[in-house]
Design a protein around this motif. Structure first.
Motif, short mmCIF file in Angstrom:
data_model
loop_
_atom_site.label_atom_id
_atom_site.label_comp_id
_atom_site.label_asym_id
_atom_site.label_seq_id
_atom_site.Cartn_x
_atom_site.Cartn_y
_atom_site.Cartn_z
N VAL A 1 40.26 -72.59 -6.39
CA VAL A 1 40.43 -71.99 -5.07
C VAL A 1 41.86 -72.27 -4.63
CG1 VAL A 1 39.64 -71.99 -2.66
CG2 VAL A 1 38.02 -72.50 -4.50
N ILE A 2 42.53 -71.25 -4.13
CA ILE A 2 43.88 -71.41 -3.59
C ILE A 2 43.79 -71.19 -2.08
CG2 ILE A 2 46.28 -70.64 -3.66
CD1 ILE A 2 45.13 -71.63 -6.36
N PHE A 3 44.38 -72.10 -1.35
CA PHE A 3 44.46 -71.94 0.10
C PHE A 3 45.92 -71.98 0.49
CE2 PHE A 3 44.47 -73.08 4.53
CZ PHE A 3 43.40 -72.38 5.05
N SER A 4 46.47 -70.82 0.89
CA SER A 4 47.84 -70.75 1.36
C SER A 4 47.86 -71.19 2.81
CB SER A 4 48.39 -69.33 1.24
OG SER A 4 48.48 -68.96 -0.12
N ILE A 5 48.65 -72.22 3.08
CA ILE A 5 48.68 -72.83 4.41
C ILE A 5 49.82 -72.19 5.20
CG2 ILE A 5 48.76 -75.02 5.66
CD1 ILE A 5 48.14 -76.32 2.88
N PRO B 1 53.55 -73.10 1.83
CA PRO B 1 52.85 -74.06 1.00
C PRO B 1 51.40 -73.67 0.76
CG PRO B 1 53.08 -74.93 3.22
CD PRO B 1 53.81 -73.62 3.18
N ALA B 2 50.85 -74.24 -0.28
CA ALA B 2 49.46 -73.97 -0.65
C ALA B 2 48.84 -75.23 -1.24
CB ALA B 2 49.39 -72.83 -1.66
N VAL B 3 47.52 -75.23 -1.33
CA VAL B 3 46.79 -76.28 -2.04
C VAL B 3 45.86 -75.61 -3.04
CG1 VAL B 3 46.89 -77.97 -0.15
CG2 VAL B 3 44.92 -76.44 -0.33
N VAL B 4 45.49 -76.36 -4.05
CA VAL B 4 44.57 -75.89 -5.08
C VAL B 4 43.34 -76.77 -5.03
CG1 VAL B 4 44.22 -75.64 -7.57
CG2 VAL B 4 46.44 -75.08 -6.57
N VAL B 5 42.17 -76.16 -5.14
CA VAL B 5 40.93 -76.92 -5.25
C VAL B 5 40.29 -76.56 -6.58
CG1 VAL B 5 38.63 -77.36 -4.31
CG2 VAL B 5 40.55 -76.94 -2.75
N ILE B 6 40.00 -77.59 -7.37
CA ILE B 6 39.23 -77.41 -8.59
C ILE B 6 37.79 -77.76 -8.22
CG2 ILE B 6 38.90 -78.10 -11.00
CD1 ILE B 6 41.64 -76.78 -10.44
N PRO B 7 36.92 -76.75 -8.12
CA PRO B 7 35.56 -77.02 -7.67
C PRO B 7 34.73 -77.78 -8.70
CG PRO B 7 35.92 -74.65 -7.90
CD PRO B 7 37.15 -75.34 -8.36
N GLY B 8 33.86 -78.62 -8.19
CA GLY B 8 32.87 -79.29 -9.02
C GLY B 8 31.62 -78.42 -9.04
N LYS B 9 30.48 -79.05 -9.03
CA LYS B 9 29.21 -78.32 -9.01
C LYS B 9 29.04 -77.68 -7.63
CE LYS B 9 24.46 -78.87 -10.33
NZ LYS B 9 23.41 -78.52 -9.65
N LEU B 10 28.91 -76.36 -7.61
CA LEU B 10 28.82 -75.63 -6.35
C LEU B 10 27.39 -75.54 -5.84
CD1 LEU B 10 31.27 -72.69 -7.13
CD2 LEU B 10 31.69 -74.60 -5.58
N HIS B 11 27.22 -75.76 -4.56
CA HIS B 11 25.96 -75.51 -3.85
C HIS B 11 25.86 -73.99 -3.70
CE1 HIS B 11 23.36 -75.21 -0.24
NE2 HIS B 11 22.81 -76.33 -0.72
N PHE B 12 24.65 -73.44 -3.62
CA PHE B 12 24.49 -71.99 -3.55
C PHE B 12 25.23 -71.41 -2.34
CE2 PHE B 12 21.01 -73.25 -0.78
CZ PHE B 12 21.00 -72.28 0.20
N SER B 13 25.30 -72.13 -1.23
CA SER B 13 26.01 -71.60 -0.06
C SER B 13 27.52 -71.59 -0.28
CB SER B 13 25.66 -72.39 1.20
OG SER B 13 26.10 -73.73 1.10
N GLU B 14 28.03 -72.53 -1.06
CA GLU B 14 29.44 -72.54 -1.41
C GLU B 14 29.76 -71.35 -2.31
OE1 GLU B 14 30.88 -77.13 -1.64
OE2 GLU B 14 29.33 -76.56 -3.11
N GLU B 15 28.89 -71.10 -3.29
CA GLU B 15 29.07 -69.96 -4.20
C GLU B 15 29.10 -68.64 -3.43
OE1 GLU B 15 26.44 -69.64 -7.56
OE2 GLU B 15 26.56 -71.80 -7.94
N GLU B 16 28.16 -68.48 -2.51
CA GLU B 16 28.09 -67.24 -1.73
C GLU B 16 29.36 -67.03 -0.91
OE1 GLU B 16 24.53 -67.23 0.63
OE2 GLU B 16 23.23 -67.23 -1.14
N HIS B 17 29.84 -68.10 -0.30
CA HIS B 17 31.04 -67.98 0.53
C HIS B 17 32.27 -67.68 -0.33
CE1 HIS B 17 33.10 -68.49 4.34
NE2 HIS B 17 34.09 -69.05 3.66
N LEU B 18 32.42 -68.34 -1.48
CA LEU B 18 33.58 -68.12 -2.33
C LEU B 18 33.63 -66.72 -2.90
CD1 LEU B 18 33.89 -71.54 -4.19
CD2 LEU B 18 35.44 -70.59 -2.46
#
Length: 137
Positions: free
Chosen positions: A89-93, A115-132
């Motif tokens: 996940v990339i979040f441009s700040i 600037p931006a940050v990077v998130v390397i997701p771990g195990k996703l909850h179903f609500s996280e998957e839906e939002h992404l």
């Protein structure tokens, strides 16, 4: 608050890392970055990767540079933690924050505002998957 906008659950984050500019490491790969991502992944946790900043020069590490570092670390370690097919996940700040989700291979070809940050997701909850899915490329 930036992390909350991604839809990822804040309590599912492990240790945070900073991906440095290559010149700050004397050309060596920052092994500790890979080790933390690996540990977080083994526990199903997300990893927030802050991208290095040289404030006095108003210079930010780019997302592509960060991925190049992560892919080089993968090549050296071969644990299948940060491959072209790994999700991120990339979040441009910026004033108009921007969230993008996809594989490292696809994200490497994109241009992101810094600037931006990077998130390397771990195990996703179903609500996280839906939002992404709203931000997937």
């Amino acid at each position: 608050s930036a992390i909350a906008e991604t839809g990822l659950h804040i309590y599912k984050f492990g240790q945070t890392v900073t991906i440095p500019f290559p010149e700050k490491t004397g050309g060596k790969l920052p092994q500790s970055v890979y080790d933390v991502i690996n540990e977080n992944q083994s526990r199903g946790l997300h990893t927030l990767c802050l991208l290095d900043v040289v404030a006095e020069e108003n210079r930010y590490l780019g997302v592509r540079q960060a991925f190049e570092t992560l892919l080089a670390l993968e090549e050296a370690n071969k644990r299948h933690i940060t491959t072209d097919s790994s999700k991120a996940v990339i979040f441009s700040i910026t004033k108009n924050s921007n969230i993008t989700y996809g594989t490292i291979g696809k994200l490497t070809r994109e241009i992101f505002q810094l600037p931006a940050v990077v998130v390397i997701p771990g195990k996703l909850h179903f609500s996280e998957e839906e939002h992404l899915k709203l931000y997937e490329i």
